[in-house]
Design a protein around this motif. Sequence first.
Motif, PDB file in Angstrom:
ATOM      1  N   VAL A  49       0.865  -1.181   0.000  1.00 32.40           N
ATOM      2  CA  VAL A  49       0.000   0.000   0.000  1.00 32.40           C
ATOM      3  C   VAL A  49       0.901   1.230   0.000  1.00 32.40           C
ATOM      4  O   VAL A  49       2.069   1.145   0.399  1.00 32.40           O
ATOM      5  CB  VAL A  49      -0.940   0.012   1.235  1.00 32.40           C
ATOM      6  CG1 VAL A  49      -0.172   0.191   2.542  1.00 32.40           C
ATOM      7  CG2 VAL A  49      -2.014   1.101   1.108  1.00 32.40           C
ATOM      8  N   GLU A  50       0.369   2.327  -0.465  1.00 35.24           N
ATOM      9  CA  GLU A  50       1.112   3.584  -0.326  1.00 35.24           C
ATOM     10  C   GLU A  50       0.249   4.571   0.436  1.00 35.24           C
ATOM     11  O   GLU A  50      -0.939   4.721   0.155  1.00 35.24           O
ATOM     12  CB  GLU A  50       1.472   4.152  -1.700  1.00 35.24           C
ATOM     13  CG  GLU A  50       2.294   5.420  -1.567  1.00 35.24           C
ATOM     14  CD  GLU A  50       2.857   5.913  -2.889  1.00 35.24           C
ATOM     15  OE1 GLU A  50       3.493   5.117  -3.601  1.00 35.24           O
ATOM     16  OE2 GLU A  50       2.640   7.097  -3.197  1.00 35.24           O
ATOM     17  N   LEU A  51       0.883   5.208   1.429  1.00 41.31           N
ATOM     18  CA  LEU A  51       0.178   6.229   2.204  1.00 41.31           C
ATOM     19  C   LEU A  51       0.874   7.563   2.023  1.00 41.31           C
ATOM     20  O   LEU A  51       2.062   7.609   1.714  1.00 41.31           O
ATOM     21  CB  LEU A  51       0.165   5.843   3.684  1.00 41.31           C
ATOM     22  CG  LEU A  51      -0.620   4.556   3.910  1.00 41.31           C
ATOM     23  CD1 LEU A  51       0.288   3.493   4.425  1.00 41.31           C
ATOM     24  CD2 LEU A  51      -1.780   4.789   4.818  1.00 41.31           C
ATOM     25  N   THR A  52       0.117   8.607   2.246  1.00 40.63           N
ATOM     26  CA  THR A  52       0.737   9.930   2.239  1.00 40.63           C
ATOM     27  C   THR A  52       0.366  10.633   3.535  1.00 40.63           C
ATOM     28  O   THR A  52      -0.706  10.384   4.112  1.00 40.63           O
ATOM     29  CB  THR A  52       0.280  10.787   1.038  1.00 40.63           C
ATOM     30  OG1 THR A  52      -1.136  10.863   1.040  1.00 40.63           O
ATOM     31  CG2 THR A  52       0.757  10.220  -0.279  1.00 40.63           C
ATOM     32  N   ALA A  53       1.284  11.478   3.987  1.00 44.35           N
ATOM     33  CA  ALA A  53       1.059  12.265   5.196  1.00 44.35           C
ATOM     34  C   ALA A  53       1.908  13.519   5.095  1.00 44.35           C
ATOM     35  O   ALA A  53       2.915  13.537   4.388  1.00 44.35           O
ATOM     36  CB  ALA A  53       1.460  11.465   6.431  1.00 44.35           C
ATOM     37  N   ALA A  54       1.491  14.543   5.801  1.00 44.35           N
ATOM     38  CA  ALA A  54       2.278  15.776   5.810  1.00 44.35           C
ATOM     39  C   ALA A  54       3.599  15.505   6.519  1.00 44.35           C
ATOM     40  O   ALA A  54       3.626  14.882   7.581  1.00 44.35           O
ATOM     41  CB  ALA A  54       1.507  16.874   6.522  1.00 44.35           C
ATOM     42  N   CYS A  55       4.690  15.951   5.921  1.00 40.37           N
ATOM     43  CA  CYS A  55       6.014  15.803   6.531  1.00 40.37           C
ATOM     44  C   CYS A  55       6.014  16.503   7.895  1.00 40.37           C
ATOM     45  O   CYS A  55       5.528  17.623   8.026  1.00 40.37           O
ATOM     46  CB  CYS A  55       7.059  16.416   5.606  1.00 40.37           C
ATOM     47  SG  CYS A  55       8.686  16.576   6.358  1.00 40.37           S
ATOM     48  N   ASP A  56       6.552  15.834   8.900  1.00 41.81           N
ATOM     49  CA  ASP A  56       6.603  16.388  10.252  1.00 41.81           C
ATOM     50  C   ASP A  56       7.397  17.699  10.315  1.00 41.81           C
ATOM     51  O   ASP A  56       7.199  18.512  11.204  1.00 41.81           O
ATOM     52  CB  ASP A  56       7.263  15.393  11.213  1.00 41.81           C
ATOM     53  CG  ASP A  56       6.322  14.246  11.566  1.00 41.81           C
ATOM     54  OD1 ASP A  56       5.121  14.349  11.258  1.00 41.81           O
ATOM     55  OD2 ASP A  56       6.805  13.252  12.139  1.00 41.81           O
ATOM     56  N   ARG A  57       8.325  17.878   9.387  1.00 41.07           N
ATOM     57  CA  ARG A  57       9.184  19.075   9.452  1.00 41.07           C
ATOM     58  C   ARG A  57       8.733  20.190   8.518  1.00 41.07           C
ATOM     59  O   ARG A  57       8.706  21.343   8.900  1.00 41.07           O
ATOM     60  CB  ARG A  57      10.628  18.696   9.113  1.00 41.07           C
ATOM     61  CG  ARG A  57      11.259  17.799  10.167  1.00 41.07           C
ATOM     62  CD  ARG A  57      12.710  17.523   9.827  1.00 41.07           C
ATOM     63  NE  ARG A  57      13.126  16.252  10.413  1.00 41.07           N
ATOM     64  CZ  ARG A  57      14.092  15.486   9.926  1.00 41.07           C
ATOM     65  NH1 ARG A  57      14.747  15.854   8.847  1.00 41.07           N
ATOM     66  NH2 ARG A  57      14.401  14.346  10.514  1.00 41.07           N
ATOM     67  N   CYS A  58       8.405  19.846   7.245  1.00 42.97           N
ATOM     68  CA  CYS A  58       8.114  20.925   6.284  1.00 42.97           C
ATOM     69  C   CYS A  58       6.645  20.952   5.851  1.00 42.97           C
ATOM     70  O   CYS A  58       6.247  21.841   5.102  1.00 42.97           O
ATOM     71  CB  CYS A  58       9.010  20.787   5.058  1.00 42.97           C
ATOM     72  SG  CYS A  58       8.583  19.394   3.995  1.00 42.97           S
ATOM     73  N   LEU A  59       5.856  19.982   6.281  1.00 41.95           N
ATOM     74  CA  LEU A  59       4.417  19.893   5.996  1.00 41.95           C
ATOM     75  C   LEU A  59       4.062  19.554   4.545  1.00 41.95           C
ATOM     76  O   LEU A  59       2.900  19.431   4.203  1.00 41.95           O
ATOM     77  CB  LEU A  59       3.677  21.178   6.415  1.00 41.95           C
ATOM     78  CG  LEU A  59       3.848  21.598   7.871  1.00 41.95           C
ATOM     79  CD1 LEU A  59       3.103  22.895   8.140  1.00 41.95           C
ATOM     80  CD2 LEU A  59       3.347  20.508   8.825  1.00 41.95           C
ATOM     81  N   VAL A  60       5.072  19.391   3.696  1.00 45.46           N
ATOM     82  CA  VAL A  60       4.808  18.965   2.322  1.00 45.46           C
ATOM     83  C   VAL A  60       4.351  17.506   2.366  1.00 45.46           C
ATOM     84  O   VAL A  60       4.748  16.739   3.251  1.00 45.46           O
ATOM     85  CB  VAL A  60       6.097  19.141   1.464  1.00 45.46           C
ATOM     86  CG1 VAL A  60       6.058  18.317   0.194  1.00 45.46           C
ATOM     87  CG2 VAL A  60       6.308  20.612   1.143  1.00 45.46           C
ATOM     88  N   LEU A  61       3.503  17.119   1.416  1.00 47.39           N
ATOM     89  CA  LEU A  61       2.998  15.752   1.396  1.00 47.39           C
ATOM     90  C   LEU A  61       4.147  14.768   1.134  1.00 47.39           C
ATOM     91  O   LEU A  61       4.864  14.892   0.153  1.00 47.39           O
ATOM     92  CB  LEU A  61       1.928  15.630   0.313  1.00 47.39           C
ATOM     93  CG  LEU A  61       0.801  14.651   0.581  1.00 47.39           C
ATOM     94  CD1 LEU A  61       0.068  15.002   1.882  1.00 47.39           C
ATOM     95  CD2 LEU A  61      -0.174  14.633  -0.579  1.00 47.39           C
ATOM     96  N   ALA A  62       4.303  13.806   2.046  1.00 47.17           N
ATOM     97  CA  ALA A  62       5.366  12.816   1.915  1.00 47.17           C
ATOM     98  C   ALA A  62       4.737  11.456   1.622  1.00 47.17           C
ATOM     99  O   ALA A  62       3.664  11.148   2.112  1.00 47.17           O
ATOM    100  CB  ALA A  62       6.177  12.755   3.204  1.00 47.17           C
TER     101      ALA A  62
END
Length: 174
Positions: free
Chosen positions: A61-74
């Motif tokens: 599966v692939e998930l996306t979440a906001a980067c903990d540091r820069c908030l860009v989608l990771a």
Amino acid sequence: MFLSIKEMELRKIRFDETFQPGQIDFTGEDLTQASPLRVIGSAELLANLEGEIRIQGKYTVELTAACDRCLVLARFPLDTGFDLFYRPMADIAHEEEIEIDEAETEIGFYEGGGMELEDILREQVLLALPMQRVCSEVCKGICPVCGKNRNDIECECKIETTDDRWGALRKLEL
Ligand SMILES: [Zn+2]
Ligand SMILES: [Zn+2]
């Protein structure tokens, strides 16, 4: 998909399922399921073990979440497996004291006639994700002064690392 103990009494259950985004509930985890989750595996009742079951599988599966540091989608692609043991919840109620040794901690419990595969997958995905969800190990994060993404732009802001005011504020919040 319900993994029924009754069915396991008759035979080992084999599953090959695809869960579209939304079918497994990741709400409240700040996560988005970005691809279908494909899982292949089996669930079986272990002989002579009073209702203990073993559930094994592999999934992608692939998930996306906001980067903990820069908030860009990771992006977090997962391609992993699990091998889990569960005992009926009723077992604990009958025992006054449960001795939990090292091996015991790997065993979960189920209630009723079985388990939902979706619940197991949700837990496994959360366990498989890194503690720190960052877009990259070298992510520089957001500048606390000007608010710009420091991966995109080298701002000229001076960051006083010895500034203790924020530390004091944080303590107040706790
Ligand atoms: Zn980042
Ligand atoms: Zn800045």
